[in-house]
Design a protein around this motif. Structure first.
Motif, short mmCIF file in Angstrom:
data_model
loop_
_atom_site.label_atom_id
_atom_site.label_comp_id
_atom_site.label_asym_id
_atom_site.label_seq_id
_atom_site.Cartn_x
_atom_site.Cartn_y
_atom_site.Cartn_z
N GLY A 1 27.95 22.86 18.52
CA GLY A 1 27.19 24.09 18.64
C GLY A 1 27.40 24.83 19.94
O GLY A 1 26.73 25.82 20.21
N THR A 2 28.34 24.37 20.75
CA THR A 2 28.61 25.03 22.03
C THR A 2 29.60 26.17 21.82
O THR A 2 30.56 26.04 21.08
CB THR A 2 29.13 24.02 23.07
OG1 THR A 2 28.04 23.17 23.43
CG2 THR A 2 29.67 24.69 24.31
N TYR A 3 29.35 27.28 22.50
CA TYR A 3 30.20 28.47 22.44
C TYR A 3 30.83 28.66 23.81
O TYR A 3 30.16 28.52 24.84
CB TYR A 3 29.38 29.71 22.08
CG TYR A 3 30.15 30.99 22.25
CD1 TYR A 3 31.02 31.43 21.26
CD2 TYR A 3 30.04 31.73 23.42
CE1 TYR A 3 31.75 32.60 21.43
CE2 TYR A 3 30.76 32.91 23.60
CZ TYR A 3 31.62 33.33 22.59
OH TYR A 3 32.35 34.48 22.76
N ILE A 4 32.13 29.01 23.84
CA ILE A 4 32.81 29.33 25.09
C ILE A 4 33.53 30.66 24.90
O ILE A 4 34.37 30.79 23.99
CB ILE A 4 33.80 28.24 25.51
CG1 ILE A 4 33.09 26.89 25.65
CG2 ILE A 4 34.49 28.61 26.83
CD1 ILE A 4 34.01 25.71 25.91
N LEU B 1 31.72 16.69 30.89
CA LEU B 1 30.89 16.63 29.69
C LEU B 1 30.04 17.89 29.60
O LEU B 1 29.30 18.20 30.54
CB LEU B 1 29.98 15.39 29.74
CG LEU B 1 28.95 15.25 28.63
CD1 LEU B 1 29.63 15.12 27.27
CD2 LEU B 1 28.05 14.06 28.89
N ILE B 2 30.19 18.61 28.50
CA ILE B 2 29.37 19.79 28.21
C ILE B 2 28.54 19.44 26.99
O ILE B 2 29.09 19.05 25.96
CB ILE B 2 30.26 21.03 27.94
CG1 ILE B 2 31.13 21.35 29.16
CG2 ILE B 2 29.38 22.23 27.56
CD1 ILE B 2 32.17 22.42 28.93
N GLY B 3 27.23 19.58 27.08
CA GLY B 3 26.33 19.17 26.03
C GLY B 3 26.35 20.06 24.79
O GLY B 3 27.17 20.98 24.66
N ASP B 4 25.44 19.77 23.90
CA ASP B 4 25.29 20.51 22.65
C ASP B 4 24.62 21.86 22.88
O ASP B 4 23.80 22.01 23.80
CB ASP B 4 24.42 19.72 21.66
CG ASP B 4 25.04 18.40 21.24
OD1 ASP B 4 26.28 18.28 21.27
OD2 ASP B 4 24.27 17.48 20.90
N ASN C 1 22.39 19.69 27.52
CA ASN C 1 22.26 20.45 26.28
C ASN C 1 21.53 21.77 26.54
O ASN C 1 20.71 21.87 27.45
CB ASN C 1 21.47 19.66 25.24
CG ASN C 1 22.16 18.38 24.85
OD1 ASN C 1 23.38 18.28 24.85
ND2 ASN C 1 21.37 17.37 24.50
N ASN C 2 21.84 22.78 25.72
CA ASN C 2 21.12 24.06 25.74
C ASN C 2 21.19 24.74 27.10
O ASN C 2 20.20 25.26 27.60
CB ASN C 2 19.66 23.87 25.32
CG ASN C 2 19.55 23.15 23.99
OD1 ASN C 2 20.11 23.59 22.99
ND2 ASN C 2 18.86 22.02 23.98
N VAL C 3 22.36 24.74 27.70
CA VAL C 3 22.58 25.39 29.00
C VAL C 3 23.30 26.71 28.76
O VAL C 3 24.27 26.76 28.01
CB VAL C 3 23.37 24.48 29.95
CG1 VAL C 3 23.80 25.23 31.22
CG2 VAL C 3 22.56 23.25 30.32
N PHE C 4 22.83 27.76 29.42
CA PHE C 4 23.50 29.05 29.40
C PHE C 4 24.21 29.24 30.73
O PHE C 4 23.61 29.06 31.79
CB PHE C 4 22.50 30.20 29.18
CG PHE C 4 23.15 31.55 29.31
CD1 PHE C 4 23.81 32.11 28.23
CD2 PHE C 4 23.12 32.23 30.51
CE1 PHE C 4 24.44 33.34 28.35
CE2 PHE C 4 23.74 33.46 30.65
CZ PHE C 4 24.41 34.03 29.56
#
Length: 151
Positions: free
Chosen positions: A36-39, A53-56, A91-94
């Motif tokens: 569910g991560t967008y880049i 590591l980049i969370g969900d 998780n859930n980081v902008f």
């Protein structure tokens, strides 16, 4: 030439790998990126030499640099090698446009890294707001807890 062949040639030309985000997201090494991560386009994710590591469910805007490597001390003659440090993003980081996340950063879940902010070698608590000139720890916690009935 079909679109698949063109994309393959294009990625080869710019020395990039195919990724599920955007053809102009550069991914080096083997970062762990949650579901569910967008880049956004023109962002660089460099995991060569350390763990990344980049969370969900993260939202990483365009023109963001996330880089485990630091060459500045080698470049100016103070060290003989680059320094490599792990990065952990919850998780859930902008992360806003033109932000930079460097080695040693630990970003707690539900945090916002504002456009133009630089995060390096620091532990950011969950629910924090990081601005270019300051960190507001747990800035969003009370609002999140009120909305979700958590205390």
């Amino acid at each position: 030439m079909d679109q698949t062949h063109f994309k393959e040639l294009f990625l080869n030309l710019i020395n990039n790998i195919d990724n599920p985000f955007h053809p102009l997201v550069w991914i080096n090494g083997l970062p762990e990126i949650g579901s569910g991560t967008y880049i956004g386009g023109f962002s660089e994710i460099n995991a060569k030499g350390a763990k990344l590591l980049i969370g969900d469910n993260c939202d990483i805007a365009s023109f963001v640099a996330i880089n485990v490597a630091d060459s500045h001390r080698r470049c100016i003659g103070l060290e003989s090698d680059n320094e490599y440090r792990d990065i952990f993003i919850g998780n859930n980081v902008f992360i806003g446009s033109h932000a930079v996340v460097l080695g040693g950063a630990i970003i707690g879940h539900n945090s916002v890294i504002a456009s133009g902010a630089i995060v390096r070698n620091i532990k950011i608590p969950p629910f924090s707001l990081v601005l270019p000139d300051c960190i507001k720890p747990e800035y969003y916690r009370k609002e999140f807890e009120a909305k979700h009935g958590v205390s």
